[in-house]
Structures are given as C-alpha cells and as structure tokens.
Design a protein around this motif. Structure first.
Motif, PDB file in Angstrom:
ATOM      1  N   ALA A 191     -44.009   4.383 -87.614  1.00  0.00           N
ATOM      2  CA  ALA A 191     -45.225   4.421 -88.590  1.00  0.00           C
ATOM      3  C   ALA A 191     -44.875   4.222 -89.963  1.00  0.00           C
ATOM      4  O   ALA A 191     -44.026   4.605 -90.265  1.00  0.00           O
ATOM      5  CB  ALA A 191     -45.910   5.780 -88.358  1.00  0.00           C
ATOM      6  N   GLY A 203     -46.688   4.449 -92.546  1.00  0.00           N
ATOM      7  CA  GLY A 203     -46.897   5.374 -93.468  1.00  0.00           C
ATOM      8  C   GLY A 203     -45.861   6.458 -93.696  1.00  0.00           C
ATOM      9  O   GLY A 203     -45.460   7.060 -94.630  1.00  0.00           O
ATOM     10  N   ASP A 239     -48.143  -0.515 -88.758  1.00  0.00           N
ATOM     11  CA  ASP A 239     -47.116   0.271 -87.788  1.00  0.00           C
ATOM     12  C   ASP A 239     -46.655  -0.833 -86.694  1.00  0.00           C
ATOM     13  O   ASP A 239     -47.219  -1.678 -86.352  1.00  0.00           O
ATOM     14  CB  ASP A 239     -48.027   1.300 -86.966  1.00  0.00           C
ATOM     15  CG  ASP A 239     -48.316   2.339 -87.839  1.00  0.00           C
ATOM     16  OD1 ASP A 239     -47.968   2.672 -89.181  1.00  0.00           O
ATOM     17  OD2 ASP A 239     -49.496   2.914 -87.555  1.00  0.00           O
ATOM     18  N   ASP A 290     -51.465   0.226 -84.069  1.00  0.00           N
ATOM     19  CA  ASP A 290     -51.422   0.186 -85.480  1.00  0.00           C
ATOM     20  C   ASP A 290     -52.374   0.954 -86.088  1.00  0.00           C
ATOM     21  O   ASP A 290     -53.700   0.669 -85.968  1.00  0.00           O
ATOM     22  CB  ASP A 290     -51.499  -1.507 -85.881  1.00  0.00           C
ATOM     23  CG  ASP A 290     -51.429  -1.466 -87.366  1.00  0.00           C
ATOM     24  OD1 ASP A 290     -50.886  -0.499 -88.052  1.00  0.00           O
ATOM     25  OD2 ASP A 290     -51.706  -2.486 -87.962  1.00  0.00           O
ATOM     26  N   ALA A 306     -52.128   2.015 -89.250  1.00  0.00           N
ATOM     27  CA  ALA A 306     -52.147   2.207 -90.896  1.00  0.00           C
ATOM     28  C   ALA A 306     -53.222   1.878 -91.585  1.00  0.00           C
ATOM     29  O   ALA A 306     -54.107   1.246 -91.185  1.00  0.00           O
ATOM     30  CB  ALA A 306     -50.812   1.192 -91.318  1.00  0.00           C
ATOM     31  N   GLY A 361     -51.551   5.427 -96.159  1.00  0.00           N
ATOM     32  CA  GLY A 361     -50.248   5.037 -96.242  1.00  0.00           C
ATOM     33  C   GLY A 361     -49.917   3.865 -96.907  1.00  0.00           C
ATOM     34  O   GLY A 361     -48.825   3.638 -97.536  1.00  0.00           O
ATOM     35  N   GLN A 362     -50.883   2.977 -97.277  1.00  0.00           N
ATOM     36  CA  GLN A 362     -50.586   1.910 -98.283  1.00  0.00           C
ATOM     37  C   GLN A 362     -50.330   2.235 -99.664  1.00  0.00           C
ATOM     38  O   GLN A 362     -49.407   1.742-100.462  1.00  0.00           O
ATOM     39  CB  GLN A 362     -52.057   0.976 -98.302  1.00  0.00           C
ATOM     40  CG  GLN A 362     -51.690  -0.262 -99.039  1.00  0.00           C
ATOM     41  CD  GLN A 362     -50.958  -1.358 -98.523  1.00  0.00           C
ATOM     42  OE1 GLN A 362     -50.773  -1.503 -97.120  1.00  0.00           O
ATOM     43  NE2 GLN A 362     -50.252  -2.238 -99.115  1.00  0.00           N
TER      44      GLN A 362
END
Length: 558
Positions: free
Chosen positions: A121, A123, A167, A180, A182, A186-187
C-alpha cells in the motif's frame, strides 16, 4: 520549484482501508500563545491518556473479538503526541517499534476463494516514512524496505497521472489493477514524506495533490480512474472534510508558493463555512453518514489552527477554537466529587455523545477502545486551540432562599471545560457538575437546604477556579416596632428587626410603601405615610422572600 520544508510537521488524515488514520503534528500558534489565551490542559490530558495506552511501542485493541496490533494507529498516536508535546519517550518508542519491520504494515499477502493476493500500500509506505521522519529516525537504517525508494517507485512519472501514488497489487502473481485503493489521504501523506526526503518526485506529487482540490475549495477523497485523461477534480465529486484537512496539513510546509497559498486560502474558507453551528464537523456533505464526530472535527480543527497560525483565512482562528470547544465537551473529564468516569479513562476523547455516555456508564469497554484511541489521536492536537475567555470569576446572589434553586455563575473559562461545585456550611454536601459553554461561562444549580452561610467552591480541570459565600434564608417572623397610634396625614416611623444585612425589605400601610435594605445590624428604620379611615389598621413588613414577614396593628387618629 516549490519551497523546501521550512519547519517540522507531519500530515493528518482519517481512517481509510488499511491505512487507518493519517495524522500530522500540529503547528504551534505563537500569535495566540503570545496573547496568553490558550489553555493546554485538554490537549495535555489527551496526550497523557494516549501515551498510557502504548505497550512496547504499539497500540493493541479488540477487533472482531480478537486482539489486533494496529501499526497505522500507532503512528497516528506518535504524530499526535509529537504535536501535543511532552511525550518524547513514547514518540521514540513507537518509531522504534515501527522501524523494526515496516513491512508488517506496508505489505500484505492472503488467500481468498483459492486465489493468492499480495501487495504493498503506497499510503502505508508514505505514512511509515513520515512516522520515522517525525521521530528523527533515518529511514535508510531500516533493513526490510527502502521506504523512500518504494514510495518513489509507486509514484507515477509521466502522463496524466504524473505524481499520483498507486498501490502495488497482484493476484496469483499477476498485476491486479482492482487492488489499487490509493486516494487523496495517502497522496497528501506521500507529499509530506517525499518533500522531507528531498525526493525528485516531491514536486510532481504536490502538483497531483493540488489537482484534487475542487472548485468549492474542498479536496475530494477518491481519485479519478487511473485511465482518465483528466485527473483534476470534477463537478460531481463528494466533499470530504478529512481529505481537505489532511491536504491542508501536508501543504502548509510549502506556504509561500503562490499556487499553494491560493489552495490553502480556498480550503480555509470552505472548512470554516462547512462547520456546524455547534463547532463540530460532519465527515462530508452527507451528514447522515457520519454527523458531528470527533475524528473529522479533530482533523478540521487541527488544520484550521495551523492555518490561523499562518494568518490564512479570516475565520480560521475562531473556527479552530469552536472545534476545540466541541471536542473538549466530549473529552472524558471529571473533577473531584463530580467525576462520573473511571480514572483510567480520563483524557480520552469520545467519538460522539453516545460514546461519551457509554463511557460514563460502563467505562471505555474493550470493544470500544479502538474507537476511543482513533478519536483521541485525531482530536488531541486540535484541543491545543482551546482558549480562555478571560479572568475566572465565580458569582451568585448574596441572599438565597432555603430549599429553592440557586445558580452559581462562572465566567472566564475555556469553552467545553469541566467544572465541579461543592458546598459547605448551609450548602453542606451539595455538588453540581457542568461544562462551560462556547462563551466560557457555566451555571451550576444547587438547592441549599439549611439556613446560614453557604460557601460554594468551584473546581476546574486545573484546580480551584474560585468560591462564593451565600447567605441562605429560611422562614422567619420579623419584628415590627412602631407607635400604636398614628395621626392621619402624617408620617409614621417603623423599625423592622430580625433581618440579615442587606436584605431587601418592604414596609406597607394601606397605599403607602417604603422599600429599603437592612443595615449591618439586620435592621430597617423607615417611615410610611398614614392615610385612610380612622380606626385600627395593619402595617406589614416583608423581607427578601415571601415567608419572611411581620406586622403590627396601628390605630389611625385625627
């Protein structure tokens, strides 16, 4: 080029899939601190409780009936404690526990319906990286994973998605695009980690984060499909308080860049405008899903407090203080004889009113501990915006009636602060608890059952706020001394005794009335005009209350 980081900070965000909660140590507010109007008690108590829950550097709680060690939430606690201050040993212990093997948190592998799934992951990689950075741990010392290199590898280099994290997921050894998850949370965390690492990917990651801000000023939580040629926020995006607050916290270290400054100003205005009238925040536009809760209110209050520090947003400081007041009123807090909670739970922040009520009845139960941990980690830094409203003062009426309600007014408090009143003397054995309102005042109601002097002491979370003496009056027959004969048309001297100093007294004779107050000896000497028919008539005296009276008979003559 964007500005490099100029001061230590980290990001905050809300729970999302395996990322749990992303968090950021709050920036200090020197302008407020210089004015001396901040009250650190609530934030410190939240930090003390949170630190006390850490065991060997990690947080563990019951999940679906089994113990679960939550690395993501442990990092949240680390960052919150770093923001609140005074918990360096626990901050270091959490970072050390994560550094032993971050892949326990960042990587996964499991079987489901005969298929083998595995992945990493993005993030979580970013969050682990920032957690180590915040504690001063060099990520290069970690053996199991190159956190900076892994995050750069999971950040797109070209095309419409340049700067976007993703991800890495496989199914039976083949790439799995459906794995995925994300998103903006997380960004923003990746922006913080890459900026602190001096990565060449940092600017692209920041640019992609800015694309997620929508026209109204909020940041959406979910990205556009990876295949879309336009990765910017569209008109149909859902508002997210958590994503907006987290994005703000990640962008603050780059304040001074024109594009970043514009984004921060728009986000500040949206957050302040989206706040509920009571100071809380819903998680998003659909208030029925997650109405006024400590998680979103904590994140938003944290971001608004930091925005106020930089002078961004005219309403930021007030909105941050209102959020702190709402959170403080939902903190597990007890004072003296008014404490209705377990001592071990004091300082924790409840998710909402229902959770606080449950803690008062049953304590923080094992099944609810994870919720309290998450809410406290997000709320603790926001509580640092708790403000005093002036000099503490305790006041009440000088005279009270036995057996009737008496309100003791307290002002100058931190909004949301917990109070406890105890009585002695005529108020012996009385207690009353209250929470200060948003104006920093509270009214504590008691009913003294004994005549005499009652002393009411009010204690707050930091000690004695003040006290007040009240003279409690019971029923009494007053002495009325006057000449038995009075000439019609003249003035007649009356002496009333048996009063207390300052007691309001009304003497009446037919249509004549005299209103005055008793002297230091508890006596009134006054005059009334004699009128009406000749013969016997009644002269009456009434004290402060209707059950304190006396009378005399006077013969009216020519």
């Amino acid at each position: 080029m964007r500005h490099p980081l100029r001061r230590a900070s980290a990001l905050a965000a809300a729970p999302v899939l395996s990322l749990a909660l992303l968090a950021v140590p709050g920036l200090t507010t020197p302008a407020q601190a210089a004015a001396g109007d901040l009250d650190p008690v609530a934030a410190q108590r939240a930090g003390d409780w949170l630190a006390g829950q850490v065991d060997d550097g990690l947080l563990t709680y019951d999940s679906f009936g089994a113990p679960f060690t939550d690395y993501g939430l442990s990092i949240d606690a680390e960052l919150a404690l770093a923001a609140v201050g005074g918990q360096d040993a626990t901050v270091d212990a959490i970072a050390a526990a994560v550094a032993e093997d971050p892949t326990v948190y960042t990587d996964y592998a499991y079987s489901f319906d005969g298929a083998q799934y595995a992945g990493r992951a993005a993030g979580a990689v970013a969050k682990a990286l920032v957690g180590l950075q915040a504690a001063g741990v060099d990520p290069a010392t970690v053996e199991q994973i190159d956190l900076v290199g892994a995050l750069e590898a999971q950040t797109a280099d070209t095309g419409a998605t340049a700067g976007r994290i993703a991800d890495v997921a496989t199914k039976d050894g083949e790439p799995d695009p459906t794995g995925d998850f994300a998103n903006t949370l997380g960004q923003a965390f990746a922006v913080r980690g890459l900026q602190a690492a001096g990565s060449d990917e940092a600017d692209a990651a920041t640019d992609f984060l800015l694309l997620q801000q929508c026209g109204a000023g909020f940041f959406r939580q979910d990205f556009a499909p990876a295949t879309a040629t336009d990765q910017a926020c569209g008109s149909g995006a859902d508002a997210s308080v958590d994503a907006t607050a987290q994005a703000v916290l990640s962008l603050l270290p780059q304040a001074g860049d024109a594009e970043v400054d514009a984004a921060l100003a728009d986000a500040a205005a949206w957050l302040a405008g989206f706040q509920n009238a009571n100071g809380s925040f819903d998680s998003g536009a659909d208030a029925t899903a997650f109405p006024g809760n400590a998680n979103s209110t904590g994140l938003a209050g944290w971001a608004l407090g930091d925005l106020a520090d930089l002078g961004v947003g005219a309403a930021s400081a007030g909105a941050a203080a209102d959020a702190a007041a709402w959170l403080r009123a939902r903190q597990v807090a007890g004072v003296g004889d008014c404490n209705r909670f377990d001592d071990a739970d004091l300082g924790a922040v409840a998710y909402d009113d229902t959770a606080l009520k449950g803690a008062r009845t049953d304590g923080v139960r094992p099944a609810d501990r994870g919720q309290f941990l998450r809410a406290t980690a997000q709320a603790a830094p926001a509580l640092a915006s708790s403000t005093d409203t002036g000099e503490d003062a305790v006041a009440a009426k000088d005279l009270a009636r036995k057996g009737r309600a008496l309100t003791v007014e307290v002002t100058g408090l931190a909004p949301g602060a917990t109070l406890c009143l105890t009585g002695s003397g005529a108020g012996r054995g009385e207690t009353a608890g209250a929470t200060a309102g948003r104006d920093g005042s509270a009214g504590l109601t008691v009913s003294p059952e004994r005549a005499g002097t009652a002393t009411y002491e009010v204690r707050g979370e930091s000690g004695v706020v003040g006290s007040v003496d009240v003279r409690v009056l019971g029923p009494k027959t007053l002495g009325v001394d006057t000449a038995r004969r009075a000439e019609r048309g003249g003035s007649h001297v009356v002496t009333v005794s048996g009063l207390v100093p300052g007691e309001r007294t009304v003497v009446t004779f037919r249509g004549s009335k005299s209103v005055t107050r008793a002297d230091e000896e508890g006596r009134v000497v006054t005059e009334v005009r004699i009128s009406g028919a000749l013969g016997l008539a009644t002269l009456r005296a009434k004290g402060q209350f209707a059950d304190r009276t006396g009378e005399a008979t006077v013969r009216v003559v020519r």
